[in-house]
Design an enzyme around this catalytic site. Structure first.
Site, PDB file in Angstrom:
ATOM      1  N   ASP A  62       0.821  -1.216   0.000  1.00 31.50           N
ATOM      2  CA  ASP A  62       0.000   0.000   0.000  1.00 31.50           C
ATOM      3  C   ASP A  62       0.852   1.263   0.000  1.00 31.50           C
ATOM      4  O   ASP A  62       1.926   1.294   0.603  1.00 31.50           O
ATOM      5  CB  ASP A  62      -0.890   0.034   1.244  1.00 31.50           C
ATOM      6  CG  ASP A  62      -2.129  -0.826   1.095  1.00 31.50           C
ATOM      7  OD1 ASP A  62      -2.154  -1.664   0.174  1.00 31.50           O
ATOM      8  OD2 ASP A  62      -3.059  -0.666   1.909  1.00 31.50           O
ATOM      9  N   HIS A  89       3.730  -2.158   3.940  1.00 32.37           N
ATOM     10  CA  HIS A  89       3.997  -0.778   3.510  1.00 32.37           C
ATOM     11  C   HIS A  89       5.510  -0.658   3.304  1.00 32.37           C
ATOM     12  O   HIS A  89       6.254  -0.651   4.269  1.00 32.37           O
ATOM     13  CB  HIS A  89       3.542   0.218   4.578  1.00 32.37           C
ATOM     14  CG  HIS A  89       2.061   0.215   4.818  1.00 32.37           C
ATOM     15  ND1 HIS A  89       1.443  -0.749   5.579  1.00 32.37           N
ATOM     16  CD2 HIS A  89       1.093   1.053   4.394  1.00 32.37           C
ATOM     17  CE1 HIS A  89       0.140  -0.494   5.611  1.00 32.37           C
ATOM     18  NE2 HIS A  89      -0.107   0.590   4.903  1.00 32.37           N
TER      19      HIS A  89
END
Ligand SMILES: [Zn+2]
Length: 231
Positions: A49, A196
């Site tokens: 993400d 992430h």
């Protein structure tokens, strides 16, 4: 006095309930939500993400290329517009690109028009770099309540969440070895793994990625993009 206290208590419970509904990774009020694939097949979908950041995209792509695995990148539309070369690189390497909103603001309490603008602008930005594959959607912070599921379901779009989030489980101080060890042990067939990798302070997560891939491959896992995940 007692009545006012009761009303306040009910309002607090409602707020807590709505917060939990908005945060759920497994359920939403309408439309399709996918948070894992077929639990009987040893497959896993890597999903990353945020970003892209110019600094880390090449590094992440090199890791994936070295280990010959695909991933799905949920990108933020405004950064796609700012860094089209990074997005084009991701596409050229054959990875899937997803829509993670345009501004990365929370979408739970927005109007349908505001939500649609975020979705459309991000789709357009992704297409603008020449990417032709499927564009799935994941809400920023995973938050959704009423209007986002409504807009997505009326546009025939699925909400893609995740089933394994080592960073959330371990906290930000975890070392690369801890992240890799935890992830390899916690992974189940059909998992959607959320990481992430695009931020400078996530160097331990980037360092864990090769270990995670090697460890899961040695357990017999095959890596697929989100759209190729068997359900
Ligand atoms: Zn995000």
């Amino acid at each position: 006095m007692r009545r006012i206290s009761l009303i306040i208590l009910v309002l607090i419970l409602c707020a807590i309930g709505l917060r939990e509904v908005s945060r759920s990774t497994t359920w939403q009020i309408m439309g399709d939500l996918i948070h894992h694939g077929d639990r009987n097949q040893k497959v896993i979908a890597l999903t990353f993400d945020d970003g892209p950041t110019a600094k880390y995209t090449a590094e992440i792509l090199e890791i994936l290329k070295a280990h010959q695995v695909p991933a799905t990148f949920f990108l933020i539309g405004k950064f796609v517009d700012e860094r089209p070369q990074s997005v084009a690189q991701i596409a050229q390497h054959g990875h899937e690109i997803g829509n993670h909103s345009y501004s990365h603001k929370r979408m739970a309490l927005r109007t349908p028009a505001w939500i649609r603008t975020e979705l459309i602008k991000t789709d357009q930005a992704i297409r603008h770099v020449g990417y032709t594959g499927p564009i799935q959607f994941r809400p920023p912070f995973g938050r959704k309540l009423l209007m986002l599921p409504y807009v997505l379901s009326s546009d025939n779009r699925t909400t893609y969440m995740w089933s394994l989030a080592p960073e959330a489980d371990l906290g930000t101080d975890a070392t690369a070895d801890q992240i890799a060890h935890y992830t390899i042990n916690a992974t189940k067939p059909g998992d959607i793994l959320l990481l992430h990798l695009m931020y400078s302070h996530r160097d331990q997560v980037r360092a864990a990625l090769p270990q995670i891939i090697i460890g899961l491959k040695s357990q017999g896992y095959t890596f697929v993009t989100l759209s190729n995940l068997p359900l």
